[in-house]
Write a protein that holds these residues in place. Structure first.
Motif, PDB file in Angstrom:
ATOM      1  N   ALA A  98      -4.893 -12.956 -14.115  1.00 35.80           N
ATOM      2  CA  ALA A  98      -4.050 -13.747 -13.164  1.00 35.80           C
ATOM      3  C   ALA A  98      -4.326 -15.069 -13.190  1.00 35.80           C
ATOM      4  CB  ALA A  98      -4.393 -13.169 -11.821  1.00 35.80           C
ATOM      5  N   SER A  99      -5.405 -15.656 -13.200  1.00 37.23           N
ATOM      6  CA  SER A  99      -5.880 -17.024 -13.337  1.00 37.23           C
ATOM      7  C   SER A  99      -5.085 -17.679 -14.735  1.00 37.23           C
ATOM      8  CB  SER A  99      -7.099 -17.474 -13.115  1.00 37.23           C
ATOM      9  OG  SER A  99      -7.647 -17.063 -12.091  1.00 37.23           O
ATOM     10  N   THR A 100      -5.234 -17.073 -15.523  1.00 43.16           N
ATOM     11  CA  THR A 100      -4.800 -17.437 -16.912  1.00 43.16           C
ATOM     12  C   THR A 100      -3.213 -17.436 -16.797  1.00 43.16           C
ATOM     13  OG1 THR A 100      -6.575 -16.881 -18.103  1.00 43.16           O
ATOM     14  CG2 THR A 100      -4.624 -17.120 -19.361  1.00 43.16           C
ATOM     15  N   ALA A 101      -2.719 -16.392 -16.407  1.00 44.88           N
ATOM     16  CA  ALA A 101      -1.235 -16.456 -16.370  1.00 44.88           C
ATOM     17  C   ALA A 101      -0.667 -17.498 -15.328  1.00 44.88           C
ATOM     18  CB  ALA A 101      -0.779 -14.981 -15.729  1.00 44.88           C
ATOM     19  N   SER A 103      -1.885 -20.272 -14.493  1.00 42.21           N
ATOM     20  CA  SER A 103      -2.259 -21.527 -15.020  1.00 42.21           C
ATOM     21  C   SER A 103      -0.945 -21.973 -15.989  1.00 42.21           C
ATOM     22  CB  SER A 103      -3.598 -21.504 -15.490  1.00 42.21           C
ATOM     23  OG  SER A 103      -3.624 -22.862 -16.260  1.00 42.21           O
ATOM     24  N   ASN A 104      -0.902 -20.925 -17.237  1.00 39.17           N
ATOM     25  CA  ASN A 104       0.133 -20.996 -18.007  1.00 39.17           C
ATOM     26  C   ASN A 104       1.262 -21.322 -17.596  1.00 39.17           C
ATOM     27  OD1 ASN A 104      -1.847 -21.128 -19.911  1.00 39.17           O
ATOM     28  ND2 ASN A 104      -1.611 -18.632 -20.463  1.00 39.17           N
ATOM     29  N   ALA A 105       1.989 -20.618 -16.564  1.00 41.49           N
ATOM     30  CA  ALA A 105       3.221 -20.591 -16.119  1.00 41.49           C
ATOM     31  C   ALA A 105       3.364 -22.024 -15.116  1.00 41.49           C
ATOM     32  CB  ALA A 105       3.474 -19.607 -15.148  1.00 41.49           C
ATOM     33  N   ILE A 106       2.524 -22.452 -14.554  1.00 41.69           N
ATOM     34  CA  ILE A 106       2.521 -23.923 -13.842  1.00 41.69           C
ATOM     35  C   ILE A 106       2.518 -24.954 -14.734  1.00 41.69           C
ATOM     36  CG2 ILE A 106       1.501 -25.381 -12.342  1.00 41.69           C
ATOM     37  CD1 ILE A 106       0.608 -23.027 -10.697  1.00 41.69           C
ATOM     38  N   ASP A 107       1.530 -24.849 -15.989  1.00 44.16           N
ATOM     39  CA  ASP A 107       1.669 -25.816 -16.913  1.00 44.16           C
ATOM     40  C   ASP A 107       2.900 -25.828 -17.495  1.00 44.16           C
ATOM     41  OD1 ASP A 107      -1.110 -26.673 -16.472  1.00 44.16           O
ATOM     42  OD2 ASP A 107      -1.714 -25.228 -18.043  1.00 44.16           O
ATOM     43  N   THR A 108       3.636 -24.736 -17.779  1.00 44.29           N
ATOM     44  CA  THR A 108       5.054 -24.686 -18.365  1.00 44.29           C
ATOM     45  C   THR A 108       6.080 -25.432 -17.466  1.00 44.29           C
ATOM     46  OG1 THR A 108       4.253 -22.927 -19.922  1.00 44.29           O
ATOM     47  CG2 THR A 108       6.692 -23.049 -19.531  1.00 44.29           C
ATOM     48  N   ASN A 109       6.020 -24.806 -16.559  1.00 42.96           N
ATOM     49  CA  ASN A 109       7.236 -25.060 -15.526  1.00 42.96           C
ATOM     50  C   ASN A 109       7.059 -26.489 -14.645  1.00 42.96           C
ATOM     51  OD1 ASN A 109       9.055 -22.663 -15.837  1.00 42.96           O
ATOM     52  ND2 ASN A 109       7.075 -21.674 -15.400  1.00 42.96           N
ATOM     53  N   VAL A 110       5.868 -26.756 -14.330  1.00 44.39           N
ATOM     54  CA  VAL A 110       5.740 -27.912 -13.257  1.00 44.39           C
ATOM     55  C   VAL A 110       5.629 -29.160 -14.132  1.00 44.39           C
ATOM     56  CG1 VAL A 110       4.407 -28.723 -11.265  1.00 44.39           C
ATOM     57  CG2 VAL A 110       4.648 -26.311 -11.641  1.00 44.39           C
ATOM     58  N   THR A 111       6.830 -29.795 -14.621  1.00 44.25           N
ATOM     59  CA  THR A 111       6.755 -30.845 -15.249  1.00 44.25           C
ATOM     60  C   THR A 111       7.859 -31.639 -14.757  1.00 44.25           C
ATOM     61  OG1 THR A 111       8.446 -30.331 -16.787  1.00 44.25           O
ATOM     62  CG2 THR A 111       6.077 -29.424 -17.318  1.00 44.25           C
TER      63      THR A 111
END
Length: 207
Positions: A98-101, A103-111
C-alpha cells in the motif's frame, strides 16, 4: 572654560551617543520582530491571491514540494490502512504494498503541472471567489505560531464543513515562508457520548 568643564563635555557626549545607540538597537529589534510576525500572513495573502486568480505558478512557488509530498503520503497511507487487525497474517507485506502504491501515485500526480486540478478538486471554481478573496480568506483562516520558524494555519473548506479543516504548516526556507506540510480534510472521528441516565435493572416479580 575651566579644565573640569572641558572634561565633563566629552563625558556627556559619550553618554548621549551610548543612549542613541541603545535606542537604535531597540528600534531595529522591534522593527525586525514586527516584520517577522507579519511575514507569514503576507505569504498567506499571496496564497489566497494566487488561488483566486488561478496562478498555479505563483502558488507552486510557496510549496516545498518534497516535504508536501511526504506529508500527503503519510496521511494517505494512514487513511488507507487504518488500524491493522490483530489476526492479520501479512501486515508487513500489505503495508509495504500500500505504501509503495500510494507513494508512486502521489509522486506522479502531485506536481506543479497538476496543481490546478488539485486546487479545483479542493475548491470548485464557483466557490473560489467567496472563499479566497483576501478579506474572506483572512476572516475564515485560523493561524498561529507553533514555535519560532514554524507557522500553522487551518481553514474549513467549502463543501467539507463536516470534515476536519485543511491544515497547512509553513517553515522558513531561504528567508521565505513555504508550505512544507498539508493535511487534507478527512472525516471527523465520532465522539463517544456517555448516556446521562442509566438503564434501570429489571424488576423482580414474586409469585
Amino acid at each position: 572654560m575651566s579644565s573640569l568643564s572641558r572634561m565633563k563635555i566629552p563625558s556627556a557626549l559619550s553618554e548621549l551617543r551610548r543612549q542613541q545607540a541603545r535606542w537604535i538597537c531597540a528600534g531595529t529589534f522591534a522593527a525586525a520582530t514586527s516584520l517577522y510576525a507579519a511575514s507569514p500572513f503576507v505569504t498567506l495573502w499571496s496564497i489566497s491571491s494566487a488561488i483566486q486568480s488561478h496562478d498555479m505558478h505563483g502558488l507552486g512557488e510557496t510549496l516545498r514540494w518534497g516535504s508536501v509530498r511526504d506529508s500527503l503520503k503519510t496521511q494517505a497511507v494512514s487513511e488507507l490502512l487504518g488500524e491493522k487487525p490483530a489476526d492479520d497474517d501479512l501486515p508487513e507485506f500489505g503495508a509495504s504494498f500500500a505504501s509503495t502504491a500510494v507513494s508512486n501515485a502521489i509522486d506522479t500526480n502531485v506536481t506543479e503541472n497538476n496543481l490546478g486540478e488539485i486546487v479545483d478538486h479542493l475548491v470548485p471554481q464557483g466557490q473560489v471567489t467567496a472563499t479566497f478573496t483576501p478579506l474572506a480568506f483572512v476572516q475564515r483562516v485560523h493561524a498561529r505560531f507553533v514555535k519560532p520558524g514554524l507557522f500553522e494555519t487551518s481553514i474549513v473548506m467549502p463543501g467539507h464543513e463536516r470534515e476536519t479543516p485543511l491544515r497547512l504548516q509553513m517553515r522558513i526556507h531561504a528567508f521565505q515562508w513555504k508550505i512544507h506540510r498539508i493535511d487534507l480534510p478527512t472525516s471527523r472521528q465520532p465522539l463517544m457520548e456517555a448516556s446521562a441516565t442509566q438503564a434501570h435493572p429489571p424488576a423482580i416479580t414474586r409469585h
